[in-house]
Design a protein around this motif. Structure first.
Motif, PDB file in Angstrom:
ATOM      1  N   PHE A 271       5.021  82.047  36.865  1.00 44.71           N
ATOM      2  CA  PHE A 271       5.234  83.478  36.572  1.00 44.71           C
ATOM      3  C   PHE A 271       4.962  84.309  37.824  1.00 44.71           C
ATOM      4  O   PHE A 271       5.729  85.216  38.158  1.00 44.71           O
ATOM      5  N   ARG A 272       3.889  83.998  38.509  1.00 46.62           N
ATOM      6  CA  ARG A 272       3.555  84.734  39.729  1.00 46.62           C
ATOM      7  C   ARG A 272       4.665  84.574  40.772  1.00 46.62           C
ATOM      8  O   ARG A 272       5.038  85.536  41.456  1.00 46.62           O
ATOM      9  N   TYR A 273       5.220  83.368  40.857  1.00 49.62           N
ATOM     10  CA  TYR A 273       6.285  83.158  41.838  1.00 49.62           C
ATOM     11  C   TYR A 273       7.531  83.969  41.483  1.00 49.62           C
ATOM     12  O   TYR A 273       8.164  84.554  42.358  1.00 49.62           O
ATOM     13  N   ALA A 274       7.849  84.024  40.192  1.00 52.74           N
ATOM     14  CA  ALA A 274       8.997  84.840  39.757  1.00 52.74           C
ATOM     15  C   ALA A 274       8.800  86.293  40.163  1.00 52.74           C
ATOM     16  O   ALA A 274       9.742  86.953  40.642  1.00 52.74           O
ATOM     17  N   GLU A 275       7.584  86.794  40.003  1.00 57.80           N
ATOM     18  CA  GLU A 275       7.288  88.184  40.373  1.00 57.80           C
ATOM     19  C   GLU A 275       7.387  88.374  41.890  1.00 57.80           C
ATOM     20  O   GLU A 275       7.812  89.434  42.366  1.00 57.80           O
ATOM     21  N   MET A 276       6.991  87.357  42.656  1.00 61.43           N
ATOM     22  CA  MET A 276       7.105  87.438  44.114  1.00 61.43           C
ATOM     23  C   MET A 276       8.567  87.565  44.534  1.00 61.43           C
ATOM     24  O   MET A 276       8.914  88.351  45.421  1.00 61.43           O
ATOM     25  N   VAL A 277       9.426  86.775  43.894  1.00 61.64           N
ATOM     26  CA  VAL A 277      10.858  86.850  44.211  1.00 61.64           C
ATOM     27  C   VAL A 277      11.421  88.209  43.801  1.00 61.64           C
ATOM     28  O   VAL A 277      12.116  88.871  44.583  1.00 61.64           O
ATOM     29  N   LYS A 278      11.100  88.653  42.580  1.00 63.85           N
ATOM     30  CA  LYS A 278      11.591  89.948  42.084  1.00 63.85           C
ATOM     31  C   LYS A 278      11.187  91.092  42.999  1.00 63.85           C
ATOM     32  O   LYS A 278      11.949  92.041  43.208  1.00 63.85           O
ATOM     33  N   GLY A 279       9.980  91.004  43.544  1.00 63.55           N
ATOM     34  CA  GLY A 279       9.474  92.060  44.414  1.00 63.55           C
ATOM     35  C   GLY A 279      10.260  92.224  45.697  1.00 63.55           C
ATOM     36  O   GLY A 279      10.133  93.247  46.385  1.00 63.55           O
ATOM     37  N   ASN A 280      11.081  91.222  46.025  1.00 63.71           N
ATOM     38  CA  ASN A 280      11.892  91.286  47.241  1.00 63.71           C
ATOM     39  C   ASN A 280      13.370  91.566  46.963  1.00 63.71           C
ATOM     40  O   ASN A 280      14.190  91.543  47.882  1.00 63.71           O
ATOM     41  N   LEU A 281      13.702  91.823  45.693  1.00 66.86           N
ATOM     42  CA  LEU A 281      15.093  92.088  45.319  1.00 66.86           C
ATOM     43  C   LEU A 281      15.367  93.583  45.247  1.00 66.86           C
ATOM     44  O   LEU A 281      14.564  94.350  44.727  1.00 66.86           O
ATOM     45  N   ALA A 282      16.534  93.978  45.761  1.00 67.03           N
ATOM     46  CA  ALA A 282      16.921  95.395  45.709  1.00 67.03           C
ATOM     47  C   ALA A 282      17.610  95.709  44.385  1.00 67.03           C
ATOM     48  O   ALA A 282      17.526  96.832  43.873  1.00 67.03           O
ATOM     49  N   ALA A 283      18.300  94.722  43.811  1.00 67.20           N
ATOM     50  CA  ALA A 283      19.025  94.915  42.551  1.00 67.20           C
ATOM     51  C   ALA A 283      18.362  94.101  41.447  1.00 67.20           C
ATOM     52  O   ALA A 283      17.770  93.058  41.713  1.00 67.20           O
ATOM     53  N   PRO A 284      18.454  94.575  40.198  1.00 67.37           N
ATOM     54  CA  PRO A 284      17.821  93.831  39.088  1.00 67.37           C
ATOM     55  C   PRO A 284      18.478  92.476  38.874  1.00 67.37           C
ATOM     56  O   PRO A 284      19.695  92.326  38.962  1.00 67.37           O
ATOM     57  N   CYS A 285      17.638  91.475  38.610  1.00 62.47           N
ATOM     58  CA  CYS A 285      18.118  90.123  38.342  1.00 62.47           C
ATOM     59  C   CYS A 285      17.024  89.386  37.578  1.00 62.47           C
ATOM     60  O   CYS A 285      15.859  89.432  37.984  1.00 62.47           O
ATOM     61  N   GLU A 286      17.381  88.742  36.488  1.00 60.03           N
ATOM     62  CA  GLU A 286      16.403  87.949  35.744  1.00 60.03           C
ATOM     63  C   GLU A 286      16.074  86.702  36.565  1.00 60.03           C
ATOM     64  O   GLU A 286      16.962  85.984  37.002  1.00 60.03           O
ATOM     65  N   ILE A 287      14.780  86.464  36.767  1.00 60.13           N
ATOM     66  CA  ILE A 287      14.345  85.303  37.538  1.00 60.13           C
ATOM     67  C   ILE A 287      13.670  84.297  36.607  1.00 60.13           C
ATOM     68  O   ILE A 287      12.676  84.631  35.950  1.00 60.13           O
TER      69      ILE A 287
END
Length: 212
Positions: A108-124
């Motif tokens: 879960f933490r890794y998913a949030e790390m990836v999301k934090g670097n995305l400019a557009a919304p995307c389900e991780i």
């Protein structure tokens, strides 16, 4: 579009780390191709599947060379750097959902790390061993592995036999030991922030002191 993301060369002491994202409109695009985790395939099979994946799917790659990794590790952990690179690869394809092979004990933490670097919304969707569970991540693992293996082969043409580039490879360690012994510094293709390199430098220093 959904995409899978994986990397090759994260733990290597020589050469680049390659992150690949493979995008498909449906995972059925990969049905019957024999796509699986790249570690379970021969080099010839990886090359064959790589060509097929490039034809049938959207593909994006990110390459971090040794000096890039050394520089980024001054700013952040390696896991954070991989998460950022995963996000960069995802952003090139703009999928609605991305499956990632988690580079953290906490998925879960890794998913949030990836999301934090995305400019557009995307389900991780972040999972351990995602390259064994999802064909689209298996495809990404094949692309990353082939691109990295080609890069290592290119480096070998310049430097000679360097092995796989991993610390567990005796050929790689022999190359590094000989290079440092001759030049008193690691090669440009080595990750100087790795303990493998600092340990070899310390050994060389000790052996020189013993000469006096």
């Amino acid at each position: 579009m959904i995409c899978g993301v994986d990397e090759a060369g994260k733990g290597s002491v020589l050469g680049p780390m390659v992150i690949a994202a493979v995008g498909v409109t449906s995972e059925s695009v990969l049905d019957g191709l024999g796509v699986k985790d790249s570690k379970e395939l021969s080099p010839g099979e990886r090359e064959r599947l790589y060509a097929v994946i490039r034809k049938k799917c959207a593909v994006a790659t990110i390459r971090l060379d040794a000096q890039d990794i050394d520089a980024v590790r001054v700013e952040m952990t390696l896991n954070a750097a991989v998460a950022r690179a995963h996000a960069q690869a995802i952003s090139k394809l703009s999928p609605s959902c991305a499956y990632v092979d988690a580079c953290d004990v906490n998925t879960f933490r890794y998913a949030e790390m990836v999301k934090g670097n995305l400019a557009a919304p995307c389900e991780i969707i972040s999972e351990h061993h995602a390259d064994q569970k999802y064909a689209v991540v298996s495809a990404a693992s094949i692309v990353a592995k082939v691109v990295r293996d080609r890069a290592v082969a290119s480096l070998a043409k310049k430097y000679g036999e360097i092995g796989s580039g991993y610390p567990s490879d005796p050929v790689t360690i022999r190359f590094l030991t000989a290079y440092i012994g001759k030049h008193k510094t690691p090669p440009h293709i080595a990750r100087k922030s790795w303990k493998t390199v600092s340990n070899l430098l310390a050994q060389q220093s000790q052996s020189h002191l013993a000469d006096f």
